[in-house]
Design a protein around this motif. Sequence first.
Motif, mmCIF file in Angstrom:
data_model
loop_
_atom_site.group_PDB
_atom_site.id
_atom_site.type_symbol
_atom_site.label_atom_id
_atom_site.label_comp_id
_atom_site.label_asym_id
_atom_site.label_seq_id
_atom_site.Cartn_x
_atom_site.Cartn_y
_atom_site.Cartn_z
ATOM 1 N N ASP A 1 35.438 11.581 -6.447
ATOM 2 C CA ASP A 1 34.421 12.625 -6.317
ATOM 3 C C ASP A 1 34.465 13.593 -7.495
ATOM 4 N N GLY A 2 35.062 13.162 -8.587
ATOM 5 C CA GLY A 2 35.096 14.004 -9.783
ATOM 6 C C GLY A 2 33.812 13.866 -10.581
ATOM 7 N N PRO A 3 33.767 14.537 -11.710
ATOM 8 C CA PRO A 3 32.600 14.410 -12.581
ATOM 9 C C PRO A 3 32.544 13.011 -13.199
ATOM 10 N N ALA A 4 31.325 12.548 -13.477
ATOM 11 C CA ALA A 4 31.144 11.192 -14.002
ATOM 12 C C ALA A 4 31.484 11.125 -15.489
ATOM 13 N N VAL A 5 32.033 9.977 -15.870
ATOM 14 C CA VAL A 5 32.119 9.621 -17.286
ATOM 15 C C VAL A 5 30.818 8.881 -17.602
ATOM 16 N N LEU A 6 30.031 9.430 -18.557
ATOM 17 C CA LEU A 6 28.721 8.856 -18.873
ATOM 18 C C LEU A 6 28.796 8.153 -20.220
ATOM 19 N N VAL A 7 28.209 6.964 -20.288
ATOM 20 C CA VAL A 7 28.158 6.208 -21.545
ATOM 21 C C VAL A 7 26.732 5.692 -21.709
ATOM 22 N N GLY A 8 26.231 5.696 -22.943
ATOM 23 C CA GLY A 8 24.862 5.208 -23.088
ATOM 24 C C GLY A 8 24.298 5.354 -24.480
ATOM 25 N N SER A 9 22.996 5.185 -24.559
ATOM 26 C CA SER A 9 22.225 5.341 -25.795
ATOM 27 C C SER A 9 20.742 5.216 -25.379
ATOM 28 N N HIS A 10 19.912 4.534 -26.143
ATOM 29 C CA HIS A 10 18.481 4.469 -25.807
ATOM 30 C C HIS A 10 17.919 3.084 -26.090
ATOM 31 N N LEU A 11 16.754 2.776 -25.474
ATOM 32 C CA LEU A 11 16.106 1.463 -25.634
ATOM 33 C C LEU A 11 14.812 1.540 -26.425
ATOM 34 N N GLY B 1 6.011 12.625 -31.348
ATOM 35 C CA GLY B 1 6.477 13.486 -32.427
ATOM 36 C C GLY B 1 7.566 14.450 -31.994
ATOM 37 N N THR B 2 8.203 14.185 -30.850
ATOM 38 C CA THR B 2 9.305 15.031 -30.408
ATOM 39 C C THR B 2 10.400 14.118 -29.892
ATOM 40 N N THR B 3 11.607 14.290 -30.415
ATOM 41 C CA THR B 3 12.678 13.331 -30.131
ATOM 42 C C THR B 3 13.483 13.732 -28.894
ATOM 43 N N MET B 4 14.211 12.742 -28.342
ATOM 44 C CA MET B 4 15.211 12.968 -27.283
ATOM 45 C C MET B 4 14.650 13.622 -26.036
ATOM 46 N N ASP C 1 21.216 11.093 -28.950
ATOM 47 C CA ASP C 1 21.239 11.775 -27.653
ATOM 48 C C ASP C 1 22.552 12.538 -27.454
ATOM 49 N N ALA C 2 23.639 12.077 -28.096
ATOM 50 C CA ALA C 2 24.937 12.748 -27.935
ATOM 51 C C ALA C 2 24.853 14.228 -28.306
ATOM 52 N N GLN C 3 23.968 14.578 -29.230
ATOM 53 C CA GLN C 3 23.910 15.991 -29.617
ATOM 54 C C GLN C 3 23.271 16.852 -28.520
ATOM 55 N N VAL C 4 22.419 16.242 -27.722
ATOM 56 C CA VAL C 4 21.828 16.958 -26.587
ATOM 57 C C VAL C 4 22.882 17.114 -25.484
#
Lengths: 405, 405
Positions: free
Chosen positions: B65-75, B125-128, B351-354
């Motif tokens: 029940d701890g915080p999630a470890v998130l992994v990803g990127s974009h398609l 014209g707007t990222t992320m 996305d990591a910067q967001v």
Amino acid sequence: MTGMLDAWLDELALIGGNGRAVNRFAWTPELLAASRWLVQRLHELGLEAEIDPAGNVLGRWQAGDGPAVLVGSHLDTVPEGGRFDGALGVLSALEAIRRLKDEGFEPAQPLWIAAFNDEEGTRFGTTMFGSAAFVGDDQAELRDRVSTDGVPLSEAMRAAGFDFDLVPRACLIGSVGCYLELHIEQGPRMELQRMDTAVVTGIVGVRGYRVELRGETNHAGTTPMENRRDALAGASRVVLALRDAALSAGDITVNVGRIDVQPGGTNVVPGTAVFFVDARAADPQRFASLDALVRECVGTAAAQERLTIEISPTHEHPPTPMDPALQQLLGDEMRAAGLTWGELSSGAGHDAQVLARHVASAMLFVPSQGGISHSPDEFTPSEQREPGVAVLTAALRKLCSTQRP
Amino acid sequence: MTGMLDAWLDELALIGGNGRAVNRFAWTPELLAASRWLVQRLHELGLEAEIDPAGNVLGRWQAGDGPAVLVGSHLDTVPEGGRFDGALGVLSALEAIRRLKDEGFEPAQPLWIAAFNDEEGTRFGTTMFGSAAFVGDDQAELRDRVSTDGVPLSEAMRAAGFDFDLVPRACLIGSVGCYLELHIEQGPRMELQRMDTAVVTGIVGVRGYRVELRGETNHAGTTPMENRRDALAGASRVVLALRDAALSAGDITVNVGRIDVQPGGTNVVPGTAVFFVDARAADPQRFASLDALVRECVGTAAAQERLTIEISPTHEHPPTPMDPALQQLLGDEMRAAGLTWGELSSGAGHDAQVLARHVASAMLFVPSQGGISHSPDEFTPSEQREPGVAVLTAALRKLCSTQRP
């Protein structure tokens, strides 16, 4: 006296009009609707009229068996164009014929009217398709020319109910004796010199090119600046170099009015730039030198940005003097009408230059307010149109009054 | 050992692929098909998976029940993009989870995977957009942002079966403890230094602008060169001035990758030019100075060409350092695996910067052949992908092994 001209201008501007600008391009429903509208007006005046296999509207007031006196202009427009370029020439010719009919004039030889197709070359990047077909130019290589909206010419014609293979049948120049065209000046000189009308002495030569520069598509954040092969940077150099050359030459004009950069992502170094060059000169030697100028500017820019080049000429119209006898006739009519008039060369290309290769041809100008054209703001008020219409009517009356060989 | 990664890369490249390039843009059928494809793969691995109200794909391996470890990127991709940018990060995460499942690993806390929507910002014209929604940024002002194909964002979403008003529901950052992202380098440094993998120290700051220059539409043959107010001439000056400024500064990049000139006739002086500027700097002070630089270059060019200006910032992402502890963890795993590795800053936004504004975030790079990306030619062969996938798997195993607060 404006006759029907004001009403016709208003009606025609609705076809392909969006309330402000007018958009009528070759083989589109808008231009075809305008052409059919003109055919109806010609029928109402009692002329034979049809849309020919090249998409030209041709109306014939048949009389005698001599060569026809042809008068006309075009109905197609540039993108977001105005109400007068081309249209005023066609409708002034229509109004002149209406006046001659109205006064019971009986021509001694045929009086024909033409609205030539695709004078502007908006969709296919090649101008004066219709008048070229009318004089019998071989245009077979245009069959697969692709439009800005991605359609080959032959397919665009098929979709509009035409057949590219039948275009040569539009050639009727052998039956024509001379050609007259009224047009707006599209420049500021008549207004500055307070001319009512002007006799056109000749038409500037035009060279058109499609230029494709290829560099390397890459990431805009991770590719070091000095490693980029940026096609838009190359195109930008060409735009400015051509402009500087024209400014310093003084007697040529150069324009880049259409550019497409690929792939088009804001964060992608553009790998390809395609743009179109329009270069003009009235002097034959200057005209000859334009080709080298364009190729040199493109070559220098491409070398600086490490780009590859593909230059394809799209059209070429040499400088064209107008017929001296017809110029004389127009000047005489202007003088007889008590107008303030002068002589001008035309910086724009016109169907008259295509006709002039085969028959005596001449043009007269009416003023453009502010010199503005190829814009929704182009404007010539009714009182500045009438002197031109009156001179055109008088010239046609004179040309058709006597049997010519 | 490549597991399923090679096959998945091949399959995914078919969705929105044209045999060479890949085109998957926000809210298009292509990107939605890719997202649904990913949901299916996640279901096959036994994860809960769905497309969230912001168009992100979110998969959850629930545990503890701890915080999630998130992994990803974009398609999503740039126009005519490659097979690896974004996709490799998502599929490497998928493969890491597959390996952990395969070895019977039991996480002590949730392991989530995300494919964020519209990282590239190609259409609007707007990222992320997707990761911004995930962290709860207010994006209400994007509702009427119009796409390159003329559709407002809210309508594009509706056509895809989404509701702009529900985007805030995609915010789940409060349940996340940290974020990892694998990506191709998109530059030439790893190849030059023969690195197998790299730990990313921070992400460059990016400022995006839409610039509109307005002059006067006019005829290209009749308007004297010195009287023209040519919007493309102005845009050309901006392109070259920004490029020169970046070259001489050395530590910033500037790109103009998209331009549209109106009305677009070859024989018409262009009255309007709209283009997009992408400016980047890693150093915070340099980043702060970019705004003045862009405005100065545009202002100078517009004054020279007598144009009016409209500059609108489209997006702004400040330089973002990555989390030191996670950098340490990734470096430790690379060292333990006997890899040749190093530390690099990222010239591209991710996305990591967001995510990094809210939770500890880190990235690792695998090499890009020839430094090429945002292009169909971007390529990272299987043997250059595997070290990164192995490190990512090991890092996730470690992060999920112990209960974290």
